[in-house]
Enzyme design. Structure first.
Site, PDB file in Angstrom:
ATOM      1  N   SER A 124       0.825  -1.203   0.000  1.00  0.00           N
ATOM      2  CA  SER A 124       0.000   0.000   0.000  1.00  0.00           C
ATOM      3  C   SER A 124       0.866   1.263   0.000  1.00  0.00           C
ATOM      4  O   SER A 124       1.670   1.462  -0.907  1.00  0.00           O
ATOM      5  CB  SER A 124      -0.972  -0.057   1.185  1.00  0.00           C
ATOM      6  OG  SER A 124      -1.991   0.902   1.063  1.00  0.00           O
ATOM      7  N   ASP A 179     -10.233  -4.789  -4.275  1.00  0.00           N
ATOM      8  CA  ASP A 179      -9.747  -3.732  -3.379  1.00  0.00           C
ATOM      9  C   ASP A 179     -10.650  -2.500  -3.497  1.00  0.00           C
ATOM     10  O   ASP A 179     -10.795  -1.932  -4.574  1.00  0.00           O
ATOM     11  CB  ASP A 179      -8.300  -3.373  -3.751  1.00  0.00           C
ATOM     12  CG  ASP A 179      -7.597  -2.531  -2.696  1.00  0.00           C
ATOM     13  OD1 ASP A 179      -8.284  -1.793  -1.961  1.00  0.00           O
ATOM     14  OD2 ASP A 179      -6.359  -2.597  -2.616  1.00  0.00           O
ATOM     15  N   HIS A 211      -8.052  -5.251   0.002  1.00  0.00           N
ATOM     16  CA  HIS A 211      -6.824  -4.500   0.322  1.00  0.00           C
ATOM     17  C   HIS A 211      -6.065  -5.310   1.368  1.00  0.00           C
ATOM     18  O   HIS A 211      -6.125  -5.030   2.568  1.00  0.00           O
ATOM     19  CB  HIS A 211      -7.180  -3.101   0.838  1.00  0.00           C
ATOM     20  CG  HIS A 211      -6.014  -2.161   0.835  1.00  0.00           C
ATOM     21  ND1 HIS A 211      -5.393  -1.742  -0.321  1.00  0.00           N
ATOM     22  CD2 HIS A 211      -5.339  -1.570   1.855  1.00  0.00           C
ATOM     23  CE1 HIS A 211      -4.401  -0.927  -0.018  1.00  0.00           C
ATOM     24  NE2 HIS A 211      -4.343  -0.807   1.294  1.00  0.00           N
TER      25      HIS A 211
END
Length: 237
Positions: A124, A179, A211
């Site tokens: 991320s 996601d 995610h």
């Protein structure tokens, strides 16, 4: 808020089983820690991510105010104005952290590890940070990986690559199609832009993955890491 230098960044280290000849810097996502990322990977794989010859460094981002949390304090590599790909980057905080992480890279080099035996990546926000660090400051590293990550549309990375004419490290990118925090389309757009600017890329999509990290993704990542940072036996073959 002043950031710590690389030499005092808190970190979690997984030592290689054999002789240390390469290093991997793995950056966590927003609000996590180096130890937290290591334990999450261990939970997904049912074992630590380890290598015979590669030291894994999981640094922890120093706490700072984070605008998407209304200024709340969080372990983040940099600030964002909002979590979307169509707003400006908070370049001041990104650049401060690029210097902090450069200190960490320099530590490895001083210990005898060549830059082309150092790999940088993350999950991320950590993946975004790794892309900035490598393609704007350290184009001589072994490779870059970004898991569930994206760059803003007018990223400083794109501007830097427009001026670059050297050999660039390969990018390994993974993203879950489900996601909802960092959209799969943002990652695809990032990958396409980087490819158009001369970066060799690998992009893996994972159906029904949110995610998060997945075992398949980490297994593929491990194989890719070994192609970029082979051990002595692999190099001789």
């Amino acid at each position: 808020m002043a950031a710590a230098s690389g030499s005092v960044l808190q970190r979690c280290i997984v030592s290689p089983a054999g002789r240390h000849s390469a290093s991997l810097i793995f950056l966590h996502g927003s609000g996590d820690s180096g130890q937290g990322l290591r334990m999450w990977i261990k939970q997904v794989l049912n074992q630590d991510l380890t290598f015979q010859h590669i030291k894994i460094i999981y640094p922890t981002a120093p706490p700072r105010s984070y605008t998407p949390m209304k200024g709340g304090i969080s372990n983040v590599w940099f600030d964002r104005f909002k979590i979307t790909n169509d707003c400006p980057e908070h370049l001041e905080s990104i650049d401060v952290m690029c210097q902090v992480l450069t200190d960490l890279i320099d530590e490895e080099v001083k210990s005898g590890i060549k830059k082309n035996r150092i790999l940088i990546g993350g999950f991320s926000m950590g993946g975004c940070m790794a892309i900035h660090l490598a393609y704007r400051n350290h184009q001589d590293v072994a490779g870059v990986f970004a898991l569930s990550s994206f760059l803003n549309k007018a990223s400083a990375v794109y501007q830097a690559l427009q001026k670059s004419n050297g050999v660039l490290p390969e990018l390994f990118q993974c993203h879950g199609t489900a996601d909802e925090l960092v959209l799969h389309s943002w990652a695809e757009e990032t990958n396409s832009m980087l490819k158009s600017l001369g970066v060799t890329t690998k992009f893996h999509s994972f159906p029904n993955v949110y995610h998060e990290l997945s075992k398949t993704e980490l297994d593929i990542l491990k194989l890719w890491i070994l192609t970029k940072l082979p051990g002595e036996m692999e190099k001789q073959k």
